[in-house]
Design a protein around this motif. Structure first.
Motif, PDB file in Angstrom:
ATOM      1  N   SER A 191     -10.133   0.543 -35.438  1.00 55.48           N
ATOM      2  CA  SER A 191      -9.048  -0.163 -35.715  1.00 55.48           C
ATOM      3  C   SER A 191      -9.012  -1.280 -34.307  1.00 55.48           C
ATOM      4  O   SER A 191      -8.108  -1.936 -34.089  1.00 55.48           O
ATOM      5  CB  SER A 191      -8.139   0.500 -35.123  1.00 55.48           C
ATOM      6  OG  SER A 191      -8.407   1.722 -35.996  1.00 55.48           O
ATOM      7  N   ILE A 192      -9.435  -1.409 -33.256  1.00 55.96           N
ATOM      8  CA  ILE A 192      -9.963  -2.067 -32.236  1.00 55.96           C
ATOM      9  C   ILE A 192     -10.137  -2.791 -32.518  1.00 55.96           C
ATOM     10  O   ILE A 192      -9.985  -4.141 -32.299  1.00 55.96           O
ATOM     11  CB  ILE A 192     -10.333  -1.034 -30.785  1.00 55.96           C
ATOM     12  CG1 ILE A 192     -10.004   0.097 -30.303  1.00 55.96           C
ATOM     13  CG2 ILE A 192     -10.333  -2.276 -29.536  1.00 55.96           C
ATOM     14  CD1 ILE A 192     -10.996   0.426 -29.322  1.00 55.96           C
ATOM     15  N   PHE A 193     -11.405  -3.030 -33.306  1.00 58.22           N
ATOM     16  CA  PHE A 193     -11.543  -4.452 -34.026  1.00 58.22           C
ATOM     17  C   PHE A 193     -11.092  -5.454 -34.284  1.00 58.22           C
ATOM     18  O   PHE A 193     -11.055  -5.947 -33.978  1.00 58.22           O
ATOM     19  CB  PHE A 193     -13.107  -3.719 -34.384  1.00 58.22           C
ATOM     20  CG  PHE A 193     -13.503  -5.523 -35.151  1.00 58.22           C
ATOM     21  CD1 PHE A 193     -14.874  -5.854 -34.853  1.00 58.22           C
ATOM     22  CD2 PHE A 193     -13.058  -5.469 -36.533  1.00 58.22           C
ATOM     23  CE1 PHE A 193     -15.659  -7.007 -35.233  1.00 58.22           C
ATOM     24  CE2 PHE A 193     -13.622  -6.478 -37.954  1.00 58.22           C
ATOM     25  CZ  PHE A 193     -15.192  -7.679 -36.744  1.00 58.22           C
ATOM     26  N   ASN A 194     -10.104  -4.429 -35.698  1.00 55.87           N
ATOM     27  CA  ASN A 194      -9.704  -5.238 -37.101  1.00 55.87           C
ATOM     28  C   ASN A 194      -8.116  -5.589 -36.178  1.00 55.87           C
ATOM     29  O   ASN A 194      -8.155  -6.915 -36.125  1.00 55.87           O
ATOM     30  CB  ASN A 194      -9.600  -4.338 -37.467  1.00 55.87           C
ATOM     31  CG  ASN A 194     -10.292  -4.181 -38.573  1.00 55.87           C
ATOM     32  OD1 ASN A 194     -10.325  -5.301 -39.729  1.00 55.87           O
ATOM     33  ND2 ASN A 194     -10.798  -3.152 -38.964  1.00 55.87           N
ATOM     34  N   LEU A 195      -7.583  -5.145 -35.359  1.00 54.26           N
ATOM     35  CA  LEU A 195      -6.351  -5.269 -34.380  1.00 54.26           C
ATOM     36  C   LEU A 195      -6.792  -6.458 -33.212  1.00 54.26           C
ATOM     37  O   LEU A 195      -5.634  -8.140 -33.541  1.00 54.26           O
ATOM     38  CB  LEU A 195      -5.768  -4.784 -33.498  1.00 54.26           C
ATOM     39  CG  LEU A 195      -5.584  -2.655 -34.193  1.00 54.26           C
ATOM     40  CD1 LEU A 195      -5.239  -1.939 -33.013  1.00 54.26           C
ATOM     41  CD2 LEU A 195      -3.941  -3.369 -34.381  1.00 54.26           C
ATOM     42  N   ALA A 196      -7.527  -6.263 -32.974  1.00 54.77           N
ATOM     43  CA  ALA A 196      -7.910  -7.544 -32.085  1.00 54.77           C
ATOM     44  C   ALA A 196      -8.017  -9.062 -32.526  1.00 54.77           C
ATOM     45  O   ALA A 196      -7.544 -10.503 -32.260  1.00 54.77           O
ATOM     46  CB  ALA A 196      -8.958  -7.684 -30.742  1.00 54.77           C
TER      47      ALA A 196
END
Length: 272
Positions: free
Chosen positions: A63-68
């Motif tokens: 989630s952190i990867f895609n959001l960023a």
């Protein structure tokens, strides 16, 4: 005979979006059969706790990867600098899938604290604790190296994506082993697996299609976790389907027995 350039007509991008949202729906819906099954049984016996913890941690990283990659202009600029001024291939459906998967995985893990469990089979194993702690330490070290100026934030995000990919390689193993030991898939939803298999196929298809349309095949290596997740999901889902439909075909579930006579017919040693 005249041929139609599908790229110039804009048809292929539309097809890519359809494939993307279909994989999003397949993968997103794949979490619900297990959660619903747990609710109906009021039990999580047959479900590996290691698998659930791996899922929550892995999808948090994803989630952190895609959001960023989707929202951060700084990350987008760093990506362009490394990939010939091309944009990354993270789409809105990737972001929604990752965040949704994290939340529903968290809900399923919470069910293990309120429903019946098997004390002997459903403790978080020492191996899982060691893996998760190691991943957490590596993430903290990576953040520290950014603050000291040795690497950039995009490198930390790639590291998070590699952790998600590594977790995808190992998270299914405890459940496969539990099914093998019990010689049963009762308590593990096959509908989850069928939807997961469909999502894996479509996820890989969309990534390949987008790379072909952009003429930039580095887009696949630029988002290795999406490509890897699709193939890992396909491979493990085939194993689970083999267990369910070929090797362990017993379907009686004590917790879903509708008649008292069905439950009473079981010998004490056969009951959960």
């Amino acid at each position: 005979m005249n041929t139609i350039d599908l790229t110039s007509t804009g048809l292929w991008p539309i097809i890519s979006n359809i494939v993307g949202w279909t994989y999003f729906l397949s993968w997103s819906c794949s979490f619900y059969p297990q959660t619903i099954l747990n609710f109906r049984r009021k039990s999580v016996q047959g479900l590996s706790k290691d698998f659930l913890y791996y899922n929550v941690f892995g999808f948090l990283c994803y989630s952190i990867f895609n959001l960023a990659f989707f929202f951060s202009e700084e990350i987008k600029d760093e990506y362009r600098q490394r990939h010939g001024d091309n944009d990354n291939l993270v789409r809105a459906n990737d972001v929604l899938f990752a965040v949704h998967a994290f939340l529903i995985s968290l809900l399923t893990l919470w069910q293990t604290f309120i429903y019946k469990v098997s004390e002997s089979d459903q403790r978080l194993s020492f191996t899982a604790r060691l893996f998760l702690l190691t991943f957490l330490v590596f993430i903290l070290v990576a953040i520290g190296t950014v603050l000291m100026g040795f690497i950039k934030w995009i490198d930390v995000l790639y590291f998070l994506s590699y952790i998600k990919l590594a977790i995808s390689f190992i998270k299914y193993i405890p459940q496969l082993w539990m099914n093998y030991r019990r010689k049963s898939t009762i308590g593990w939803s096959i509908h989850n697996i069928i939807l997961d298999f469909t999502g894996g196929l479509l996820s890989v298809a969309q990534l390949v299609l987008d790379a072909a349309l952009s003429g930039d095949w580095s887009g696949i290596t630029g988002d290795p976790v999406k490509f890897g997740l699709g193939f890992v999901a396909i491979a493990f889902d085939l194993l689970f389907m083999s267990q369910h439909y070929i090797f362990y075909r017993e379907r009686f579930d004590y917790y879903l027995a509708t008649e008292d006579s069905e439950r009473q017919a079981l010998l004490p040693g056969d009951r959960p």
